[in-house]
Design a protein around this motif. Sequence first.
Motif, PDB file in Angstrom:
ATOM      1  N   ILE A   1      13.294-103.625  78.420  1.00 27.85           N
ATOM      2  CA  ILE A   1      13.256-105.225  78.542  1.00 27.85           C
ATOM      3  C   ILE A   1      12.261-106.024  78.572  1.00 27.85           C
ATOM      4  CG2 ILE A   1      15.778-105.340  78.908  1.00 27.85           C
ATOM      5  CD1 ILE A   1      15.341-105.990  81.737  1.00 27.85           C
ATOM      6  N   GLY A   2      11.892-106.953  78.091  1.00 30.19           N
ATOM      7  CA  GLY A   2      10.730-107.842  78.347  1.00 30.19           C
ATOM      8  C   GLY A   2      10.937-109.482  77.756  1.00 30.19           C
ATOM      9  N   THR A   3      10.097-110.147  78.451  1.00 30.72           N
ATOM     10  CA  THR A   3      10.054-111.551  78.234  1.00 30.72           C
ATOM     11  C   THR A   3       8.536-111.916  77.684  1.00 30.72           C
ATOM     12  OG1 THR A   3       9.521-112.239  80.358  1.00 30.72           O
ATOM     13  CG2 THR A   3      12.000-112.099  79.674  1.00 30.72           C
ATOM     14  N   GLN A   4       8.511-113.003  76.899  1.00 27.09           N
ATOM     15  CA  GLN A   4       7.059-113.405  76.275  1.00 27.09           C
ATOM     16  C   GLN A   4       7.162-114.698  75.918  1.00 27.09           C
ATOM     17  OE1 GLN A   4       7.233-110.417  72.523  1.00 27.09           O
ATOM     18  NE2 GLN A   4       5.579-111.736  72.545  1.00 27.09           N
ATOM     19  N   LEU A   5       5.993-115.360  75.820  1.00 26.24           N
ATOM     20  CA  LEU A   5       5.913-116.654  74.983  1.00 26.24           C
ATOM     21  C   LEU A   5       5.194-116.252  73.641  1.00 26.24           C
ATOM     22  CD1 LEU A   5       6.193-119.627  75.833  1.00 26.24           C
ATOM     23  CD2 LEU A   5       3.574-119.806  76.356  1.00 26.24           C
ATOM     24  N   THR A   6       6.180-116.990  72.621  1.00 27.37           N
ATOM     25  CA  THR A   6       5.589-116.442  71.416  1.00 27.37           C
ATOM     26  C   THR A   6       4.401-117.528  70.982  1.00 27.37           C
ATOM     27  OG1 THR A   6       6.915-118.508  70.398  1.00 27.37           O
ATOM     28  CG2 THR A   6       8.094-116.149  70.962  1.00 27.37           C
ATOM     29  N   GLU A   7       3.862-117.183  69.760  1.00 34.10           N
ATOM     30  CA  GLU A   7       2.602-118.031  69.234  1.00 34.10           C
ATOM     31  C   GLU A   7       3.193-119.524  69.165  1.00 34.10           C
ATOM     32  OE1 GLU A   7       1.281-115.922  65.846  1.00 34.10           O
ATOM     33  OE2 GLU A   7       0.446-114.229  67.165  1.00 34.10           O
ATOM     34  N   ASP A   8       4.483-119.539  68.721  1.00 36.22           N
ATOM     35  CA  ASP A   8       4.787-120.862  68.541  1.00 36.22           C
ATOM     36  C   ASP A   8       5.423-121.564  70.043  1.00 36.22           C
ATOM     37  OD1 ASP A   8       4.546-120.438  65.916  1.00 36.22           O
ATOM     38  OD2 ASP A   8       6.669-119.922  65.675  1.00 36.22           O
ATOM     39  N   GLY A   9       5.250-121.014  70.894  1.00 32.73           N
ATOM     40  CA  GLY A   9       5.185-121.676  72.367  1.00 32.73           C
ATOM     41  C   GLY A   9       6.961-121.611  72.559  1.00 32.73           C
ATOM     42  N   ALA A  10       7.451-120.580  72.044  1.00 35.64           N
ATOM     43  CA  ALA A  10       8.948-120.556  72.339  1.00 35.64           C
ATOM     44  C   ALA A  10       9.193-119.243  73.530  1.00 35.64           C
ATOM     45  CB  ALA A  10       9.810-120.298  71.269  1.00 35.64           C
TER      46      ALA A  10
END
Length: 694
Positions: A610-619
Amino acid sequence: MNTKLPDAPLPSVPPKDKLYVAAKSSEPDIAEFASESVIIFDVEGAVHYWNPASEALYGWPALTMIGRGIGHLSTRSENEREHWRMLLQEGGWQGVVSRRTPSGIHIAVDIRQYVRYAQDGTPRDVIEYGRQSLNEGAVAGADWHIPDRLMAASWEIDVSDAAALIAEIARLREAGGIDERDMNALHHKLVKAARIVNVNERTMRLVGGNRGRDLMIGQPVAGFWPLESRVAVAGLIVDAMTGQTEGATYRRQMPSDGILRDPLVTVWRAEEPGRIYVAVNGAVDDDRSYVYLRASEARYRKLVHHMPVALWQVDASHMGRIYNDIRETGVTDFGAYLDEHPELIELAATTVQITDVNRAAVQLLGGTSALDLMRPVGYLFTISRHSLRNVMIGRFNGQADHSEVTKVQTFDGRVLDVRMSVTYPKVLAELDVTIFSFEDVTERLSMEAEIRQLQADFTHAARISTLGELTTSIAHEINQPLAAIVTNAETSLRWLSRDDPNVEKVKALTTRIAASGRRASDIVQHIRGMASKRQPERSAIDLNEIVQESLIFIRHEIESQSIAITTNLARSLPETMGDRIQLQQVVVNLLINSVQAVEAQAKGKREICIGTQLTEDGALAFTLRDTGPGIRPDDLDRIFEGFFTTKEAGMGIGLAICQSIIAEHGGSITASNHAGGGAEFRFVIPVEAPDGSA
């Protein structure tokens, strides 16, 4: 002016074959279309009726002649006195008279006059037919048709409030040397100060827009006069008001203004002090314009009145002028300006006039007729003045339209939820039409509230179902701190029961007991949160915290199945607005599905990443991948459908609820098969700051 000619004996008994009238107000409307001048005046000479052909023949607009003496057009010669005596004595007269035009020219007119009598035999009034004498060079039949273009657009204007300004302009003219721009500013000011007393129908058609005469009366002339010729008409007003010659007319040819071709403006003083008459002659650029305009207006009104949406037509032109003045002072934040000047909102509420409404509007508010709604707009904003404020800001900022959900009170006291849409004039002209539309959404909002309640109940039921599946894990999670508490407590007692109690050791064990107690309490609080029945609550949340809290619920399941958990949580993720419990429910559901998928895998690697991240669109993005068998390709498109399941004991609501929750948070969720094997779920939600900005 009293035009009664002296000593004319009135017959006490009506002669034979004379005209009798039953009522004074029986002037035939058909005379409006006659090619011959038709004038009706009483035995005192006061004109009661003046048809369009009279206007074309004599040049005096009907507006200036009604109530005036017919003698105003004639010289009081002995011939005229004899003519009047014969008329009253014989009941009729025919001959040639000399009549004066506004420019002072006398024309010869062939007239026929007939006395009409009341039932008691007394003379009531005189009806006169006339046309220019052929001896004067008139062409027979040339005036057969009185086209609209020959009619003057007539105005009666009150300039009494501008007397000081007129005197100032006259003084500056005589002194000379004033800058042209300053003089033009004074002329514009004069046109704004001049008020409309009356206008004729042609004026209404040319410049009144959709407003009627009643809405024009009392308004500044500037609101209806073309901007390009205001300086010129103001100059003529000054000429007329300061001229020394009684009855003199002042005229000027204006440049074509898009309404009339080569308009000729004539101005003269009225008999009443402080008032003037203005007549504008000129042909429209295309004689068919009126026909097309009327047809277009008829289609427009028919369409509007049969529209199912409630529509209000509003004249906010004077507010537009106020906005322009405010804008010229440098104001850019109109909302802040209204906060400092709330009286401007009340001014709009009490002066912005509704000029038309359709049937749906009358029905919406429970009125009996359109007249109930034809008043200032304030009654539309009785409950929410803030909505009126928003409308004003939209107009000030030059928006094309504005829409919001607000409330309106009906005439019988009901309160309706409505979606209000405002369409502003496309060009910020002084003549404008603003359209308000109100759509009753009371029932729809009620249904949406019921649907939200059903969704909340459904989601709550799914959480309870999930907790039921996690009973073993939950019991294990709670049992762990409880067991630690018991162990530490017993150890503490043993240390205390010694002859030489080790207080320091007991303190350390007691600290562990307190920590274990808090952990047990936290677990219970999490379970209570998941099990509680509540409406969604949006607050600032941290996605990583939600993931970590969710892992607590299934840690025992993961450990008991010997499944490895790999986490890759991005640091410094921004917070967003959302419902903590609902998002926990999504993560827990996805984890349970993965655990079950891996559990069914007899061989191979047993792992969940499992992981989390900030997308290129800022989401914000959450990704979960397992090493299970993956999703059958045929099921990929249906995996989020309600009641679709591949499990024998499954209900098929878990993933459907996950999709619903993510959608409510403005995001999306997807499912796919990873190239390295296993299923992969991913949801993305936008970052919404606590102040509501995205």
